[in-house]
Design an enzyme around this catalytic site. Structure first.
Site, PDB file in Angstrom:
ATOM      1  N   GLU A 103       0.902  -1.099   0.065  1.00 40.58           N
ATOM      2  CA  GLU A 103       0.037  -0.090  -0.149  1.00 40.58           C
ATOM      3  C   GLU A 103       0.746   1.300   0.086  1.00 40.58           C
ATOM      4  O   GLU A 103       1.915   1.261   0.638  1.00 40.58           O
ATOM      5  CB  GLU A 103      -0.928  -0.038   1.279  1.00 40.58           C
ATOM      6  CG  GLU A 103      -1.875   1.082   1.210  1.00 40.58           C
ATOM      7  CD  GLU A 103      -2.842   0.739   2.539  1.00 40.58           C
ATOM      8  OE1 GLU A 103      -3.523  -0.310   2.807  1.00 40.58           O
ATOM      9  OE2 GLU A 103      -3.074   1.950   3.142  1.00 40.58           O
ATOM     10  N   ASP A 105       0.196   5.207   0.563  1.00 36.14           N
ATOM     11  CA  ASP A 105      -0.908   6.285   0.962  1.00 36.14           C
ATOM     12  C   ASP A 105      -0.830   7.597   1.326  1.00 36.14           C
ATOM     13  O   ASP A 105       0.579   8.039   1.826  1.00 36.14           O
ATOM     14  CB  ASP A 105      -1.069   5.849   2.651  1.00 36.14           C
ATOM     15  CG  ASP A 105      -1.714   4.505   2.876  1.00 36.14           C
ATOM     16  OD1 ASP A 105      -2.550   4.181   2.279  1.00 36.14           O
ATOM     17  OD2 ASP A 105      -1.616   4.198   3.928  1.00 36.14           O
ATOM     18  N   GLU A 107      -2.783  10.404   3.385  1.00 35.63           N
ATOM     19  CA  GLU A 107      -4.408  10.520   4.081  1.00 35.63           C
ATOM     20  C   GLU A 107      -4.163  12.077   4.630  1.00 35.63           C
ATOM     21  O   GLU A 107      -3.316  12.631   5.035  1.00 35.63           O
ATOM     22  CB  GLU A 107      -4.275   9.810   5.358  1.00 35.63           C
ATOM     23  CG  GLU A 107      -4.595   8.401   4.999  1.00 35.63           C
ATOM     24  CD  GLU A 107      -4.790   7.364   6.188  1.00 35.63           C
ATOM     25  OE1 GLU A 107      -5.794   6.755   6.146  1.00 35.63           O
ATOM     26  OE2 GLU A 107      -3.999   7.482   6.969  1.00 35.63           O
TER      27      GLU A 107
END
Ligand SMILES: *[C@@H]1O[C@H](CO)[C@@H](O)[C@H](O)[C@H]1NC(C)=O
Ligand SMILES: *[C@@H]1O[C@H](CO)[C@@H](O)[C@H](O)[C@H]1NC(C)=O
Length: 285
Positions: A103, A105, A107
């Site tokens: 993953e 990311d 955010e």
């Protein structure tokens, strides 16, 4: 390597990269993406050139890419939830969604009106993350669309905000650290209630009187290899695998330093409470 050759390479890198920021032509949302949850909390507008995710008391929403990709330059133009966004989390990420998933990311942690968003980034390999970094931004991300992108090849992952590198994550397999390079990943975004942790560590809750909260998206073309290890691991052919993108040039390093000196507010590498022994991938530039 001669100085001229170095300059030529740098120019080439500059050209090749800037030629792709922003993508030359754009496609509509539905060409590469689809709504994954809460269709009734999404809006596709302007003939598909813009899409919005809506969060209210009933639900948030999310979309994802139709394909999975292995390496490339993944980008999205996002205008984050304006005004009072405390407790909201807007995520833009790639994930293989397997048991031991990879993953990458971004955010975006909202805040009360006038207070700064935090951008949290992380990289998971074989299901293991714990590599959070947190930054403030040098602009108000709710006023305009900005491009958030990831350059991902076999040697490194670079997170960009517009043309500024925010973070580099190197392939450190040489010292035994897994790197995301064999699991194709989808591209996802979602807007949800994260008020148990997102804003001031969970102190600021969502004020539902200010709902609906809306994050807006543009730029749905994808410059990445759709497929798996067989089709996407050729050493040549894709621009992001060229030598110029396999290492971090001086300009990138100096921009990274500017970001780190002025906007970084958390780095797992220096969190000695959490990691009494500095994680092995820290300082491996
Ligand atoms: C945000 O606040 C400004 C002024 O403070 C206001 O004009 C605008 O309508 C607000 N936007 C939303 C989406 O509530
Ligand atoms: C929100 O604002 C407060 C006060 O300025 C700040 O400490 C915090 O880092 C900001 N961002 C988030 C996501 O909590």
């Amino acid at each position: 390597m001669g100085a001229l050759k170095v300059i030529a390479l740098l120019l080439l890198a500059e050209l090749a990269f800037s030629a792709r920021l922003p993508p030359k032509s754009d496609v509509s949302f539905s060409e590469n993406y689809y709504v994954r949850w809460a269709n009734d909390h999404t809006r596709v507008i302007n003939g598909g050139s813009e899409m919005q995710l809506v969060l209210d008391k009933v639900s948030g929403a999310g979309f994802g890419s139709r394909s999975k990709y292995l390496f490339g330059h993944i980008s999205m133009k996002i205008k984050l939830v304006p005004n009072d966004s405390a407790g909201t989390v807007t995520a833009f990420y790639m994930s293989s969604e397997t048991d031991k998933h990879d993953e990458i990311d971004f955010e975006f942690l909202g805040n009360v009106s006038g207070q700064p968003y935090i951008v949290q980034t992380n990289v998971f390999a074989n299901g293991v993350g714990n590599r959070e970094q947190r930054h403030y931004l040098w602009f108000d991300p709710t006023q305009d669309f900005h491009t958030y992108s990831v350059l991902w090849n076999k040697q490194q992952i670079i997170f960009y905000v517009d043309d500024v590198p925010l973070r580099v994550h190197k392939n450190n397999e040489a010292i035994g650290i897994p790197f995301p390079k064999s699991q194709p990943m989808g591209i996802y975004s979602s807007l949800w209630n994260g008020d148990d942790w997102a804003t001031r560590g969970g102190l600021e809750k969502i004020n539902w009187d200010h709902a609906p909260f809306v994050a807006a998206y543009k730029g749905f073309s994808v410059d990445a290899c759709a497929g798996g290890v067989e089709s996407c691991s050729a050493p040549e052919g894709n621009w992001w695998e060229q030598e110029a993108f396999q290492s971090t040039d001086e300009e990138t390093k100096s921009k990274l330093k500017w970001v780190k000196d002025n906007y970084m507010i958390y780095d797992y590498c220096t969190d000695s409470k959490r990691f009494p022994t500095t994680p092995a991938d820290c300082g491996q530039f």
